[in-house]
Every structure is written in structure tokens, then in C-alpha cells.
Design a protein around this motif. Structure first.
Motif, PDB file in Angstrom:
ATOM      1  N   SER A  38       0.842  -1.201   0.000  1.00 44.78           N
ATOM      2  CA  SER A  38       0.000   0.000   0.000  1.00 44.78           C
ATOM      3  C   SER A  38       0.878   1.251   0.000  1.00 44.78           C
ATOM      4  N   ARG A  39       0.334   2.320  -0.497  1.00 48.47           N
ATOM      5  CA  ARG A  39       1.077   3.587  -0.546  1.00 48.47           C
ATOM      6  C   ARG A  39       1.464   4.034   0.866  1.00 48.47           C
ATOM      7  N   PHE A  40       0.579   3.835   1.850  1.00 51.50           N
ATOM      8  CA  PHE A  40       0.878   4.214   3.222  1.00 51.50           C
ATOM      9  C   PHE A  40       2.071   3.431   3.759  1.00 51.50           C
ATOM     10  N   ASP A  41       2.054   2.111   3.589  1.00 51.72           N
ATOM     11  CA  ASP A  41       3.171   1.284   4.073  1.00 51.72           C
ATOM     12  C   ASP A  41       4.486   1.700   3.436  1.00 51.72           C
ATOM     13  N   ARG A  42       4.464   1.946   2.151  1.00 50.22           N
ATOM     14  CA  ARG A  42       5.684   2.305   1.437  1.00 50.22           C
ATOM     15  C   ARG A  42       6.194   3.673   1.875  1.00 50.22           C
ATOM     16  N   THR A  43       5.282   4.607   2.129  1.00 50.65           N
ATOM     17  CA  THR A  43       5.691   5.938   2.582  1.00 50.65           C
ATOM     18  C   THR A  43       6.288   5.881   3.979  1.00 50.65           C
ATOM     19  N   VAL A  44       5.629   5.159   4.883  1.00 46.69           N
ATOM     20  CA  VAL A  44       6.100   5.074   6.274  1.00 46.69           C
ATOM     21  C   VAL A  44       7.444   4.359   6.357  1.00 46.69           C
ATOM     22  N   THR A  45       7.562   3.209   5.691  1.00 41.01           N
ATOM     23  CA  THR A  45       8.834   2.494   5.769  1.00 41.01           C
ATOM     24  C   THR A  45       9.948   3.247   5.041  1.00 41.01           C
ATOM     25  N   GLY A  46       9.607   3.901   3.933  1.00 40.58           N
ATOM     26  CA  GLY A  46      10.608   4.708   3.234  1.00 40.58           C
ATOM     27  C   GLY A  46      11.113   5.847   4.099  1.00 40.58           C
ATOM     28  N   ALA A  47      10.196   6.499   4.816  1.00 38.91           N
ATOM     29  CA  ALA A  47      10.595   7.597   5.701  1.00 38.91           C
ATOM     30  C   ALA A  47      11.451   7.086   6.856  1.00 38.91           C
TER      31      ALA A  47
END
Length: 81
Positions: free
Chosen positions: A22-31
């Protein structure tokens, strides 16, 4: 030496930003990964500082995670799921 550390940090950030589908998971883990990488780069580069490096890394990692797809970069399921 400093330039080499910066290049390695940026490459690590790009390669590692994006766990999950999901976009949320990818954004959080990327950050998160970006913040860690940026903090280490800030520590090694001296005048940049740990906090500044972490902030920049979190921003770059979050954006990279948000704009990439699982087909481009996929590290599997996030640890927190």
C-alpha cells in the motif's frame, strides 16, 4: 571520503525505500529507512549533523516510497504487519 559516504547513503536510501504494497506502508517504511540512513550520513559527514540528516533522509525516503510501486522496488511485507 565524505562524498563517498553521501553517495552510499543516497543509494541505500533509494534501494531500501519501500516495503509493503500500500502507498501508506511504502511511505512510512521509506521515511523510517531514510531517517536512519540520513542520520548515519549526517554523523559521518560532520557539519550536516544527525538531526538534519535524519530530516532530509525521512523526506526523501518517504517521497521515494510514495511514488514507487511494488513492481519497481519490493522488499516484502513490513515488519509491523
Amino acid at each position: 571520503m565524505q562524498r563517498w559516504c553521501a553517495v552510499v547513503g543516497i543509494l541505500g536510501l533509494v534501494v531500501l525505500s519501500g516495503c509493503g504494497t500500500s502507498r501508506f506502508d511504502r511511505t512510512v517504511t521509506g521515511a523510517g529507512i531514510g531517517a536512519g540512513t540520513g542520520a548515519v550520513a549526517g554523523l559521518l559527514l560532520g557539519p550536516v549533523g544527525i538531526a538534519s540528516g535524519a530530516l532530509v533522509g525521512a523526506g526523501v525516503g518517504g517521497v521515494t516510497g510514495a511514488v514507487t510501486t511494488p513492481q519497481q522496488i519490493d522488499l516484502g511485507r513490513p515488519i509491523y504487519r
